[in-house]
Design a protein around this motif. Structure first.
Motif, short mmCIF file in Angstrom:
data_model
loop_
_atom_site.label_atom_id
_atom_site.label_comp_id
_atom_site.label_asym_id
_atom_site.label_seq_id
_atom_site.Cartn_x
_atom_site.Cartn_y
_atom_site.Cartn_z
N PHE A 32 0.83 -1.21 0.00
CA PHE A 32 0.00 0.00 0.00
C PHE A 32 0.87 1.26 0.00
N THR A 33 1.97 1.20 0.72
CA THR A 33 2.87 2.35 0.81
C THR A 33 3.59 2.59 -0.50
N PHE A 34 4.23 1.55 -1.02
CA PHE A 34 5.05 1.73 -2.22
C PHE A 34 4.23 1.87 -3.49
N LEU A 35 3.14 1.13 -3.61
CA LEU A 35 2.34 1.20 -4.84
C LEU A 35 1.67 2.56 -5.01
N SER A 36 1.24 3.16 -3.92
CA SER A 36 0.63 4.48 -4.06
C SER A 36 1.67 5.51 -4.49
N ALA A 37 2.89 5.38 -3.99
CA ALA A 37 3.96 6.30 -4.41
C ALA A 37 4.30 6.09 -5.89
N VAL A 38 4.39 4.83 -6.31
CA VAL A 38 4.68 4.54 -7.72
C VAL A 38 3.55 5.02 -8.62
N ALA A 39 2.31 4.78 -8.21
CA ALA A 39 1.17 5.24 -9.00
C ALA A 39 1.16 6.76 -9.13
N GLY A 40 1.50 7.45 -8.06
CA GLY A 40 1.57 8.91 -8.13
C GLY A 40 2.65 9.40 -9.06
N LEU A 41 3.80 8.76 -9.03
CA LEU A 41 4.88 9.14 -9.95
C LEU A 41 4.51 8.88 -11.40
N VAL A 42 3.93 7.73 -11.67
CA VAL A 42 3.53 7.39 -13.03
C VAL A 42 2.42 8.32 -13.50
N ALA A 43 1.43 8.58 -12.66
CA ALA A 43 0.33 9.47 -13.05
C ALA A 43 0.83 10.88 -13.30
N GLY A 44 1.78 11.33 -12.51
CA GLY A 44 2.31 12.68 -12.70
C GLY A 44 3.14 12.82 -13.96
N ASN A 45 3.86 11.77 -14.32
CA ASN A 45 4.74 11.85 -15.49
C ASN A 45 4.10 11.39 -16.79
N VAL A 46 3.27 10.35 -16.72
CA VAL A 46 2.72 9.76 -17.95
C VAL A 46 1.22 10.00 -18.07
N GLY A 47 0.49 9.80 -16.99
CA GLY A 47 -0.95 10.00 -17.01
C GLY A 47 -1.66 8.97 -16.14
N PHE A 48 -2.92 9.23 -15.89
CA PHE A 48 -3.69 8.37 -15.00
C PHE A 48 -3.99 7.01 -15.62
N LEU A 49 -4.19 6.96 -16.92
CA LEU A 49 -4.46 5.67 -17.58
C LEU A 49 -3.26 4.74 -17.43
N ALA A 50 -2.07 5.26 -17.65
CA ALA A 50 -0.86 4.45 -17.49
C ALA A 50 -0.69 3.99 -16.05
N ALA A 51 -0.99 4.85 -15.09
CA ALA A 51 -0.89 4.47 -13.68
C ALA A 51 -1.90 3.37 -13.35
N PHE A 52 -3.12 3.50 -13.87
CA PHE A 52 -4.14 2.49 -13.62
C PHE A 52 -3.73 1.15 -14.23
N LEU A 53 -3.26 1.17 -15.47
CA LEU A 53 -2.85 -0.07 -16.14
C LEU A 53 -1.67 -0.73 -15.43
N LEU A 54 -0.74 0.08 -14.97
CA LEU A 54 0.40 -0.47 -14.23
C LEU A 54 -0.06 -1.14 -12.94
N MET A 55 -0.93 -0.49 -12.19
CA MET A 55 -1.42 -1.07 -10.94
C MET A 55 -2.27 -2.31 -11.20
N ALA A 56 -3.08 -2.30 -12.27
CA ALA A 56 -3.87 -3.48 -12.61
C ALA A 56 -2.97 -4.64 -13.00
N GLY A 57 -1.90 -4.36 -13.72
CA GLY A 57 -0.94 -5.41 -14.07
C GLY A 57 -0.24 -5.98 -12.86
N MET A 58 0.12 -5.11 -11.92
CA MET A 58 0.77 -5.58 -10.69
C MET A 58 -0.19 -6.41 -9.85
N ALA A 59 -1.46 -6.02 -9.80
CA ALA A 59 -2.46 -6.79 -9.05
C ALA A 59 -2.65 -8.17 -9.69
N ALA A 60 -2.67 -8.22 -11.02
CA ALA A 60 -2.80 -9.51 -11.71
C ALA A 60 -1.57 -10.38 -11.46
N ALA A 61 -0.40 -9.76 -11.40
CA ALA A 61 0.83 -10.52 -11.15
C ALA A 61 0.81 -11.15 -9.76
#
Length: 76
Positions: A32-61
């Motif tokens: 919860f700590t690290f994924l929220s930080a990673v999602a924030g970095l990805v959303a800030g640099n690339v966009g919210f769709l990329a952050a969502f897809l990254l988190m969905a992929g990590m959850a599937a993994a």
């Protein structure tokens, strides 16, 4: 959903449930700590769709590998 499924999986196995549940909770809160930080970095640099897809992929993994590995017998 993944947390409940993982705890249900642990409940069906014959391993030391107390230790495994403690390790699972520790890993969950660390995630919860690290994924929220990673999602924030990805959303800030690339966009919210990329952050969502990254988190969905990590959850599937996390969810997909244990499927089918339970050696317990289901008594439904």
């Amino acid at each position: 959903m993944i947390i409940v499924a993982t705890l249900a999986f642990l409940a069906e196995t014959r391993i030391e449930q107390g230790v495994m549940t403690g390790l699972f909770n520790t890993a969950s809160y660390a995630g919860f700590t690290f994924l929220s930080a990673v999602a924030g970095l990805v959303a800030g640099n690339v966009g919210f769709l990329a952050a969502f897809l990254l988190m969905a992929g990590m959850a599937a993994a996390v969810a997909v590998p244990p499927i089918g590995r339970c050696r317990c017998e289901y008594r439904g």
